[in-house]
Enzyme design. Structure first.
Site, PDB file in Angstrom:
ATOM      1  N   HIS A 132      19.694  53.973  20.067  1.00 55.15           N
ATOM      2  CA  HIS A 132      18.852  54.772  19.171  1.00 55.15           C
ATOM      3  C   HIS A 132      17.693  55.401  19.946  1.00 55.15           C
ATOM      4  CE1 HIS A 132      17.214  56.070  15.360  1.00 55.15           C
ATOM      5  NE2 HIS A 132      16.044  55.517  15.647  1.00 55.15           N
ATOM      6  N   LYS A 194      12.030  66.224   8.528  1.00 57.14           N
ATOM      7  CA  LYS A 194      12.023  65.406   7.313  1.00 57.14           C
ATOM      8  C   LYS A 194      10.765  64.547   7.284  1.00 57.14           C
ATOM      9  CE  LYS A 194      14.459  61.415   9.262  1.00 57.14           C
ATOM     10  NZ  LYS A 194      15.659  60.577   9.269  1.00 57.14           N
ATOM     11  N   ARG A 196       9.530  60.815   5.272  1.00 62.03           N
ATOM     12  CA  ARG A 196      10.041  59.693   4.499  1.00 62.03           C
ATOM     13  C   ARG A 196       8.961  59.118   3.586  1.00 62.03           C
ATOM     14  NH1 ARG A 196      14.978  57.691   5.949  1.00 62.03           N
ATOM     15  NH2 ARG A 196      15.776  58.077   8.043  1.00 62.03           N
ATOM     16  N   THR A 225      22.390  54.583   5.328  1.00 61.79           N
ATOM     17  CA  THR A 225      22.649  54.824   3.902  1.00 61.79           C
ATOM     18  C   THR A 225      23.135  56.250   3.642  1.00 61.79           C
ATOM     19  OG1 THR A 225      20.357  55.457   3.499  1.00 61.79           O
ATOM     20  CG2 THR A 225      20.928  53.124   3.218  1.00 61.79           C
TER      21      THR A 225
END
Length: 312
Positions: A132, A194, A196, A225
């Site tokens: 990641h 984006k 969150r 998800t």
């Protein structure tokens, strides 16, 4: 590859499907190991054949739940106590990698903790894929061979023969990865920004770049998800994209990810088999990375460079 060579490949319970493919590619048998479970949920690991003086490759992704990590730690400890010459952890999906820094006060850095656990258990080397965050390699004091799924995804994208293609990333954090694909394929790059509200919940998203009349390839390292990637795909279709295909290395796919992908406007969702995907979804396509890891194992054993694997 001859079965008489002094190395063995073993697997944890939930990565056996991949270890078997890796062994088929190597032309060797998967090692015999027993994992015994007790009534209280505890389990023990034992090698059912001698590994004294051998180079041992232990295949186990550390995806949820934490039993997969615990199995790997016990496998490493058992191999060390059985006098293996060296122990190489083959971890196609390195879990807890999203917790790679202190992004707010009083939180753990789980990726560093996992690196310490593996090192203390006794690994001599780690082979993994598409971390990641690249800097996690620096959490280890042993060599890390960091492989990239681009060696299978790049040719797959090229084989689609899409006109007016653009590469996109669902968040700015993946821009470096997406830019590598864009350069390799010679196509433009589009970014999504984006914000969150909380973990696993996207509050807002905007597209930076032109997608009207384009066939979009969305790239990410993992899908949990599927909230971010499906929101990005739907937003790009709404902005005039002809089609959106999403590609990610690791199919974490926590509920309700499968439902979200099924109901989204994307054409296809492509993963590797670093994590087993056992649900049914007509849009999900799996590409195996067994040959990549088999080649890396062979090169490590034969002390060859693995850099030739990288196409971007």
């Amino acid at each position: 590859m001859s079965q008489k060579l002094p190395f063995k490949v073993f697997s944890g319970t939930n990565s056996r499907y991949l270890a078997e493919k890796i062994c088929n590619s190597l032309g060797c048998e998967l090692g015999n190991m027993k994992i015994q479970h007790f009534a209280d949920g505890e389990f023990g690991v034992s090698f059912e054949e001698s590994i004294r003086g051998r180079q041992v490759f232990l295949v186990q992704s550390t995806f949820p739940n934490s039993d997969n990590l615990m199995e790997l730690l016990l496998m490493i400890d058992a191999a060390k106590r059985a006098s293996a010459a060296s122990i190489i952890a083959v971890v196609p999906y390195f879990g807890w990698a999203r917790q790679d820094r202190k992004d707010k006060p009083r939180v753990s850095i789980a990726a560093k903790l996992i690196a310490d656990l593996l090192s203390v258990a006794g690994i001599n080397r780690l082979i993994t894929m598409d971390l990641h965050a690249d800097q996690i390699q620096g959490f280890f004091n042993v060599p890390v061979d960091h492989l990239y799924a681009s060696s299978v995804f790049g040719p797959y994208i090229a084989s689609l023969n899409l006109e007016n293609m653009v590469i996109a990333t669902p968040d700015v954090g993946g821009s470096k990865r997406a830019n590598s694909y864009a350069k390799y394929l010679g196509v433009p790059l589009v970014l999504c920004h984006k914000s969150r509200a909380k973990a696993n919940e996207v509050e807002s998203m905007t597209v930076i770049g032109d997608v009207e009349g384009k066939n979009v390839i969305l790239l990410d390292d993992m899908v949990d998800t599927a909230g971010t990637i499906t929101k990005a795909a739907d937003l790009m279709i709404d902005k005039g994209a002809l089609s959106v295909r999403a590609i990610a290395s690791h199919a974490v796919m926590s509920d309700p990810a499968t439902e979200r992908i099924s109901n989204s406007k994307m054409t296809e969702m492509v993963f590797t088999d670093s994590i087993p995907y056992r649900k049914e979804c007509s849009k999900v396509h799996i590409i195996s990375i067994a040959d990549i890891f088999a080649d890396a194992i062979r090169r490590v054993y034969e002390n060859e460079s693995i850099s030739s694997q990288y196409i971007m």
